[in-house]
Scaffold this motif. Structure first.
Motif, PDB file in Angstrom:
ATOM      1  N   PHE A 136      39.184  54.271  66.475  1.00  0.00           N
ATOM      2  CA  PHE A 136      40.656  53.585  66.786  1.00  0.00           C
ATOM      3  C   PHE A 136      41.340  53.878  67.906  1.00  0.00           C
ATOM      4  CE2 PHE A 136      41.099  57.286  64.217  1.00  0.00           C
ATOM      5  CZ  PHE A 136      42.087  58.137  64.960  1.00  0.00           C
ATOM      6  N   TYR A 137      42.563  53.431  68.235  1.00  0.00           N
ATOM      7  CA  TYR A 137      43.415  53.619  69.202  1.00  0.00           C
ATOM      8  C   TYR A 137      44.692  53.512  68.639  1.00  0.00           C
ATOM      9  CZ  TYR A 137      44.803  54.548  74.146  1.00  0.00           C
ATOM     10  OH  TYR A 137      45.349  54.823  75.150  1.00  0.00           O
ATOM     11  N   LYS A 138      45.549  54.629  68.385  1.00  0.00           N
ATOM     12  CA  LYS A 138      46.916  54.376  67.837  1.00  0.00           C
ATOM     13  C   LYS A 138      47.918  53.501  68.819  1.00  0.00           C
ATOM     14  CE  LYS A 138      46.615  56.294  63.703  1.00  0.00           C
ATOM     15  NZ  LYS A 138      46.420  57.770  63.341  1.00  0.00           N
ATOM     16  N   LYS A 139      49.092  52.946  68.057  1.00  0.00           N
ATOM     17  CA  LYS A 139      50.035  52.217  68.991  1.00  0.00           C
ATOM     18  C   LYS A 139      50.400  53.074  70.221  1.00  0.00           C
ATOM     19  CE  LYS A 139      54.119  49.684  67.789  1.00  0.00           C
ATOM     20  NZ  LYS A 139      55.177  49.792  66.696  1.00  0.00           N
ATOM     21  N   HIS A 140      50.229  52.172  71.302  1.00  0.00           N
ATOM     22  CA  HIS A 140      50.705  52.619  72.663  1.00  0.00           C
ATOM     23  C   HIS A 140      50.861  51.744  73.748  1.00  0.00           C
ATOM     24  CE1 HIS A 140      46.359  51.544  73.283  1.00  0.00           C
ATOM     25  NE2 HIS A 140      46.759  51.515  74.397  1.00  0.00           N
ATOM     26  N   ILE A 141      51.593  52.272  74.879  1.00  0.00           N
ATOM     27  CA  ILE A 141      51.484  51.095  76.020  1.00  0.00           C
ATOM     28  C   ILE A 141      50.587  51.761  76.947  1.00  0.00           C
ATOM     29  CG2 ILE A 141      53.745  50.078  75.568  1.00  0.00           C
ATOM     30  CD1 ILE A 141      55.144  51.632  77.585  1.00  0.00           C
ATOM     31  N   ASP A 142      50.250  50.784  78.069  1.00  0.00           N
ATOM     32  CA  ASP A 142      49.269  51.157  78.937  1.00  0.00           C
ATOM     33  C   ASP A 142      49.735  51.656  80.171  1.00  0.00           C
ATOM     34  OD1 ASP A 142      47.277  50.660  77.296  1.00  0.00           O
ATOM     35  OD2 ASP A 142      46.713  48.748  78.407  1.00  0.00           O
ATOM     36  N   GLN A 143      51.218  51.942  80.370  1.00  0.00           N
ATOM     37  CA  GLN A 143      51.618  52.482  81.644  1.00  0.00           C
ATOM     38  C   GLN A 143      52.367  53.891  81.327  1.00  0.00           C
ATOM     39  OE1 GLN A 143      55.018  50.529  83.612  1.00  0.00           O
ATOM     40  NE2 GLN A 143      53.830  50.064  84.845  1.00  0.00           N
ATOM     41  N   PRO A 198      53.715  47.288  73.394  1.00  0.00           N
ATOM     42  CA  PRO A 198      52.894  48.207  72.494  1.00  0.00           C
ATOM     43  C   PRO A 198      51.746  47.644  71.588  1.00  0.00           C
ATOM     44  CG  PRO A 198      55.180  48.129  72.030  1.00  0.00           C
ATOM     45  CD  PRO A 198      54.912  47.025  72.606  1.00  0.00           C
ATOM     46  N   HIS A 199      50.526  48.027  71.608  1.00  0.00           N
ATOM     47  CA  HIS A 199      49.593  47.683  70.860  1.00  0.00           C
ATOM     48  C   HIS A 199      48.658  48.815  70.546  1.00  0.00           C
ATOM     49  CE1 HIS A 199      48.534  48.372  75.090  1.00  0.00           C
ATOM     50  NE2 HIS A 199      47.325  48.619  74.804  1.00  0.00           N
ATOM     51  N   GLU A 200      47.687  48.484  69.482  1.00  0.00           N
ATOM     52  CA  GLU A 200      46.693  49.360  69.059  1.00  0.00           C
ATOM     53  C   GLU A 200      45.515  48.744  68.510  1.00  0.00           C
ATOM     54  OE1 GLU A 200      47.829  50.888  65.008  1.00  0.00           O
ATOM     55  OE2 GLU A 200      49.329  49.209  64.882  1.00  0.00           O
TER      56      GLU A 200
HETATM   57 NI    NI Z   1      45.873  50.166  75.692  1.00  0.00          NI
END
Ligand code: NI
Ligand code: OGA
Length: 197
Positions: free
Chosen positions: A116-123, A177-179
């Motif tokens: 998985f990849y928990k909630k984050h933003i890419d910057q 934000p995405h996960e």
């Molecule tokens: Ni991302």
């Protein structure tokens, strides 16, 4: 090709997330997946980190996908075709939306079963040049039970995107934000960022 580009840009303008269901041709998706699996079998994929350079840490509680950065100087034939496609998209985007993209970076990613990849933003602080995120999936015959959806949070809605073969997802790196939800099956993609620096 241009229809796919327009589809992405229109979706992005309408709902902040652009999607094209057949951005990669079947053949290109197949060939890229083969490369990715070869790298995986050679154990060339590494656990991804958070932050970059000096800040780089591997935190398996936040993400546990494995990645391999593509190097423009060492490309296989299908990867060259892939970058030609990205070049055309960037040209189209810069012409139609004045986005001023100057460079990009892409990696292969593989989420093993349970990853998985928990909630984050890419910057991050150190990734300020990242303007747009692009993810292209390499998973044939993905079904609902396989889970592993990309969940994107906009102000007004939550979008659940299934990682279907050939699909491309596009959104602004510093906003949404995405996960990646826990996947029940090996989940493969090429992920990258279009940059203004
Ligand atoms: Ni991302
Ligand atoms: C990322 C990411 C989403 C996906 O690598 O930053 O959010 O669907 N990936 O793989």
């Amino acid at each position: 090709m241009e229809t796919n580009f327009e589809e992405i840009i229109n979706g992005f303008l309408d709902s902040r997330v652009g999607v094209s269901n057949n951005f990669l041709s079947v053949k290109l998706a197949n060939d890229l997946k083969k490369n990715l699996l070869t790298l995986y079998n050679e154990e060339a994929l590494k656990l991804a980190g958070i932050g970059n350079d000096d800040d780089f840490i591997v935190n398996k509680k936040i993400r546990n996908d494995k990645i391999f950065w593509l190097d423009k100087n060492e490309l296989k034939k299908s990867e060259k075709i892939f970058f030609d496609l990205i070049d055309s998209f960037v040209l189209y985007l810069n012409r139609s939306c004045f986005t001023g993209i100057k460079s990009y970076e892409f990696h292969y990613a593989l989420f093993e079963e349970g990853a998985f990849y928990k909630k984050h933003i890419d910057q991050f602080k150190t990734h300020e040049g990242r303007a747009f995120s692009m993810i292209m999936y390499l998973n044939k015959g993905w079904v609902k039970e396989d889970k592993g959806e990309l969940k994107i949070y906009t102000d007004t809605e939550i979008q659940l995107i299934s990682p279907d073969n050939q699909k491309c997802v596009f959104f602004k790196s510093n906003e949404l934000p995405h996960e990646v939800l826990v996947t029940n099956k090996s989940r493969m993609s090429i992920t990258g960022w279009l940059k203004t620096s």
